[in-house]
Design an enzyme around this catalytic site. Structure first.
Site, short mmCIF file in Angstrom:
data_model
loop_
_atom_site.label_atom_id
_atom_site.label_comp_id
_atom_site.label_asym_id
_atom_site.label_seq_id
_atom_site.Cartn_x
_atom_site.Cartn_y
_atom_site.Cartn_z
N ALA A 1 0.78 -1.30 -0.14
CA ALA A 1 0.13 -0.14 0.05
C ALA A 1 1.01 1.24 0.02
O ALA A 1 1.88 1.17 0.36
CB ALA A 1 -0.81 -0.15 1.28
N GLY B 1 0.07 1.37 -3.26
CA GLY B 1 0.18 0.82 -4.48
C GLY B 1 0.94 1.53 -5.69
O GLY B 1 0.94 1.05 -6.81
N LYS C 1 4.43 1.42 -6.07
CA LYS C 1 5.46 0.61 -6.70
C LYS C 1 4.54 -0.81 -7.28
O LYS C 1 5.03 -1.35 -8.22
CB LYS C 1 6.50 0.21 -5.60
N ASP D 1 -0.71 -6.33 2.36
CA ASP D 1 -0.74 -5.55 3.33
C ASP D 1 -1.48 -6.03 4.63
O ASP D 1 -2.46 -6.75 4.27
CB ASP D 1 -1.21 -4.10 2.86
N ASP E 1 0.14 -10.27 7.05
CA ASP E 1 1.48 -9.89 7.68
C ASP E 1 2.71 -10.23 6.89
O ASP E 1 2.98 -11.33 6.92
CB ASP E 1 1.69 -10.24 9.19
N CYS F 1 11.86 4.36 2.79
CA CYS F 1 12.10 5.95 2.59
C CYS F 1 12.47 6.63 3.89
O CYS F 1 12.03 7.75 4.52
CB CYS F 1 10.43 6.59 2.32
#
Length: 438
Positions: free
Chosen positions: A257, A259, A261, A278, A306, A378
């Site tokens: 999520a 989405g 990528k 997700d 998970d 990130c």
């Protein structure tokens, strides 16, 4: 709640919830603007005030501390009002000071039955305008001075200097106070030039399918609606190409999520397929929504799972390629999510590393021999990036690192792509890759 419905009243209501109730600024701001009956320019002002105030909060607090003896004695709404007004006076040159002060006093009057706080607000803001500002350079301790100057917690200042060196860290600090460019990924590379002219946007220096603009509302365009573009930061657009998809692979996107990528992976596929995981239904709904809009829904299946338990649900040798865009501290996103720097602690990094390694350990058990895993985050901290890959390789001798390259050599380090915000004014990002040896 604020009684008025002006732009500044909206900004105050958001800031109260963010600063006093620990709400997330990006989520609450979007919800507030969707409900508010404001003109587009007023919505832009609300956004500027909210993000600017949060981004500069530590600096603004230091200035206000010279005029307010005890902020804890104020009613909860007063301090956010002073912070946002100080931000406008000190950093938004196009706003007349008298108009900012008038609006602030007016908001104070609307919130009280007497003139106690409206008088205080007026007095403090007039001193900010009429008197010389306190001098940040007088702060003797260097890390504290940088903390106030760049509005970063002291621990973050210290850590970034230790990792990047003082000179580069200062450039990084400064870049975090600039706004992100607006960036999109173009679905069909052949449309790049046409869409560039349509939007008045420039090709990305990092991504061959990216367009960038200083500011813009791409989501409101027909190109977005028909799936010709999607909103995605330039650095994030570099992830999917590292998997070198041929078209027929079975791919796992372990943390998919919202989405961006996932759909990028799917656009390289012909007969292949992406399984997108997700933890939450509402996040998987975003993946499905993006996949449908970008016309790749037939190549994507979503599953609520998970990612650290993948090996319990999928057999060995199931996937040709795997993407782990791992949960992380998000410190590469500070320009878009400035409140992160006040919510996160240094101890969070070691906790996250444990989760990241657990996910990699699980998914690697389902990878075919010769298959690759791209690991991305990130964030800009080595504990969550290079150190995770090193520990994974040490624990899994049947895997080896795959060196990544890019034409921009300044983002390549030790075979990984390591992008910090000051380099290309993008999100901070990390991408590394490992291969299961045949």
């Amino acid at each position: 709640m604020v009684q008025k419905t002006s732009a500044r009243a909206c900004a105050l209501s958001v800031l109260e919830a963010v600063l006093e109730e620990d709400a997330y600024s990006n989520i609450l701001l979007n919800q507030t603007l969707n409900k508010a009956r404001l003109k587009q320019k007023d919505k832009a002002l609300v956004t500027e005030i909210v993000y600017g105030t949060i981004a500069r909060k530590l600096t603004l607090e230091w200035y206000l501390s010279h005029y307010i003896e005890d902020r804890d004695q104020l009613e909860a709404w007063v301090y956010p009002l002073l912070l946002m007004s100080a931000y406008q006076l000190l950093y938004l040159d196009k706003l007349p000071p008298h108009a900012v002060i008038y609006e602030a006093v007016d908001l104070a009057k609307a919130r009280e039955g007497n003139k106690r706080y409206s008088g205080l607000v007026n007095a403090v803001l007039r001193r900010l305008v009429d008197e010389p500002l306190p001098d940040v350079s007088t702060i003797k301790r260097k890390n504290k001075r940088y903390s106030v100057q760049y509005a970063l917690p002291v621990w973050l200042v210290r850590k970034l200097i230790a990792q990047f060196g003082e000179e580069r860290a200062l450039r990084l600090f400064d870049s975090l106070l600039s706004r992100n460019k607006a960036s999109v990924r173009v679905s069909n590379p052949q449309d790049l030039e046409t869409l560039s002219q349509e939007f008045g946007a420039k090709p990305s220096l990092l991504s061959p399918v990216g367009l960038v603009k200083e500011a813009g509302h791409f989501a409101g365009t027909t190109a977005f609606e028909r799936g010709a573009i999607t909103i995605q930061d330039e650095s994030s657009q570099l992830v999917a190409p590292t998997l070198e998809i041929k078209g027929d692979e079975e791919i796992l996107d372990a943390c998919s999520a919202p989405g961006g990528k996932t759909t990028h992976l799917a656009q390289y596929l012909t007969t292949g397929h992406v399984t997108a995981l997700d933890l939450y239904d509402h996040k998987l709904a975003l993946v499905e929504e993006n996949a449908k809009r970008l016309h790749v829904a037939d190549r994507i299946t979503t599953k609520k799972m998970d990612a650290s338990l993948v090996h319990e649900h999928f057999a060995a040798d199931t996937f040709d390629k795997i993407l782990v865009d791992a949960p992380c501290s998000g410190f590469g996103l500070l320009r878009r999510k400035p409140d992160l720097k006040y919510k996160k602690k240094e101890t969070d990094l070691s906790d996250l590393q444990e989760i990241q390694l657990k996910i990699l350990d699980s998914v690697c058990q389902t990878l075919k021999k010769g298959g690759i895993i791209t690991y991305s985050t990130c964030t800009i901290f080595e504990e969550e990036n290079q150190a995770v890959l090193q520990k994974f390789l040490a624990q899994h001798p049947n895997f080896e690192q795959v060196p990544l390259t890019h034409e921009r050599e300044d983002i390549v380090k030790d075979g990984c792509l390591v992008i910090t915000p000051e380099q290309y004014q993008t999100d901070g990002f990390f991408i590394g890759q490992v291969r299961r040896m045949a």
